[in-house]
Design a protein around this motif. Sequence first.
Motif, PDB file in Angstrom:
ATOM      1  N   LYS A   1     -14.785  52.322 110.802  1.00  0.00           N
ATOM      2  CA  LYS A   1     -15.371  52.700 109.509  1.00  0.00           C
ATOM      3  C   LYS A   1     -15.648  51.498 108.616  1.00  0.00           C
ATOM      4  O   LYS A   1     -16.179  51.650 107.514  1.00  0.00           O
ATOM      5  CB  LYS A   1     -14.429  53.662 108.772  1.00  0.00           C
ATOM      6  N   ASN A   2     -15.285  50.310 109.074  1.00  0.00           N
ATOM      7  CA  ASN A   2     -15.446  49.084 108.278  1.00  0.00           C
ATOM      8  C   ASN A   2     -14.726  49.180 106.937  1.00  0.00           C
ATOM      9  O   ASN A   2     -15.287  48.834 105.874  1.00  0.00           O
ATOM     10  CB  ASN A   2     -16.932  48.768 108.046  1.00  0.00           C
ATOM     11  N   THR A   3     -13.502  49.654 106.973  1.00  0.00           N
ATOM     12  CA  THR A   3     -12.724  49.774 105.749  1.00  0.00           C
ATOM     13  C   THR A   3     -11.358  49.103 105.909  1.00  0.00           C
ATOM     14  O   THR A   3     -10.805  49.048 107.010  1.00  0.00           O
ATOM     15  CB  THR A   3     -12.500  51.235 105.348  1.00  0.00           C
TER      16      THR A   3
ATOM     17  N   THR B   1     -19.634  41.127 110.493  1.00  0.00           N
ATOM     18  CA  THR B   1     -19.011  41.689 111.693  1.00  0.00           C
ATOM     19  C   THR B   1     -17.566  41.996 111.341  1.00  0.00           C
ATOM     20  O   THR B   1     -16.668  41.169 111.539  1.00  0.00           O
ATOM     21  CB  THR B   1     -19.113  40.706 112.865  1.00  0.00           C
ATOM     22  N   PHE B   2     -17.360  43.200 110.844  1.00  0.00           N
ATOM     23  CA  PHE B   2     -16.067  43.560 110.262  1.00  0.00           C
ATOM     24  C   PHE B   2     -14.938  43.411 111.265  1.00  0.00           C
ATOM     25  O   PHE B   2     -13.867  42.911 110.933  1.00  0.00           O
ATOM     26  CB  PHE B   2     -16.125  44.994 109.739  1.00  0.00           C
ATOM     27  N   SER B   3     -15.172  43.831 112.494  1.00  0.00           N
ATOM     28  CA  SER B   3     -14.106  43.833 113.499  1.00  0.00           C
ATOM     29  C   SER B   3     -13.641  42.425 113.862  1.00  0.00           C
ATOM     30  O   SER B   3     -12.613  42.265 114.512  1.00  0.00           O
ATOM     31  CB  SER B   3     -14.562  44.567 114.758  1.00  0.00           C
TER      32      SER B   3
ATOM     33  N   ARG C   1      -6.430  48.788 108.361  1.00  0.00           N
ATOM     34  CA  ARG C   1      -7.880  48.697 108.502  1.00  0.00           C
ATOM     35  C   ARG C   1      -8.362  49.685 109.547  1.00  0.00           C
ATOM     36  O   ARG C   1      -7.613  50.069 110.458  1.00  0.00           O
ATOM     37  CB  ARG C   1      -8.308  47.275 108.873  1.00  0.00           C
TER      38      ARG C   1
ATOM     39  N   TRP D   1      -7.811  40.782 112.831  1.00  0.00           N
ATOM     40  CA  TRP D   1      -8.861  41.624 113.406  1.00  0.00           C
ATOM     41  C   TRP D   1      -8.331  42.934 113.969  1.00  0.00           C
ATOM     42  O   TRP D   1      -8.894  44.011 113.726  1.00  0.00           O
ATOM     43  CB  TRP D   1      -9.550  40.890 114.562  1.00  0.00           C
TER      44      TRP D   1
ATOM     45  N   ASN E   1     -11.585  49.641 111.956  1.00  0.00           N
ATOM     46  CA  ASN E   1     -12.760  48.887 112.381  1.00  0.00           C
ATOM     47  C   ASN E   1     -13.951  49.784 112.715  1.00  0.00           C
ATOM     48  O   ASN E   1     -15.087  49.322 112.751  1.00  0.00           O
ATOM     49  CB  ASN E   1     -12.420  48.000 113.579  1.00  0.00           C
TER      50      ASN E   1
ATOM     51  N   SER F   1     -19.701  45.772 104.310  1.00  0.00           N
ATOM     52  CA  SER F   1     -20.971  45.799 105.033  1.00  0.00           C
ATOM     53  C   SER F   1     -21.554  44.403 105.046  1.00  0.00           C
ATOM     54  O   SER F   1     -21.174  43.544 104.243  1.00  0.00           O
ATOM     55  CB  SER F   1     -21.948  46.783 104.392  1.00  0.00           C
TER      56      SER F   1
ATOM     57  N   SER G   1     -13.448  40.021 111.365  1.00  0.00           N
ATOM     58  CA  SER G   1     -13.180  39.415 110.062  1.00  0.00           C
ATOM     59  C   SER G   1     -11.740  39.674 109.640  1.00  0.00           C
ATOM     60  O   SER G   1     -11.309  40.831 109.582  1.00  0.00           O
ATOM     61  CB  SER G   1     -14.146  39.979 109.016  1.00  0.00           C
TER      62      SER G   1
END
Length: 125
Positions: A76-78, A28-30, A72, A53, A74, A25, A32
């Motif tokens: 769920k940011n996991t 911008t996970f997607s 990953r 990504w 994207n 959290s 990273s």
Amino acid sequence: QVQLIESGGGLVQAGGSLRLSCAASGLTFSRSVMGWFRQAPGKEREFVAVISWTSGNIYYTDSVKGRFTISRDNAKNTVDLQMNSLKPEDTAIYYCAADLVWGGSRWAPRIDDYWGQGTQVTVSS
């Protein structure tokens, strides 16, 4: 503030499996590049796996190739690390890291703070 929270560590016998998960959290996970590292007792922290990504580029350290799988989600940011055929030498604290960049000789977070708190993995023989 970036937060990376790992889960899924534990004690397993050699040959067994574990699945680590990292919930991210504050970034911008997607966009990273994400990865996993580990640190065994008395040793320096070492790179394990990295994922781009879109999951189009994935790299592993040689010692885990064919046994570990990084993935990953994207939405769920996991980012997960499926570990199969575990060996006693896989025993370490496993860390999730975010916004990784290649520095010419190693992967490392762009920002020093972009590490999780770590989760212990112990493989008994």
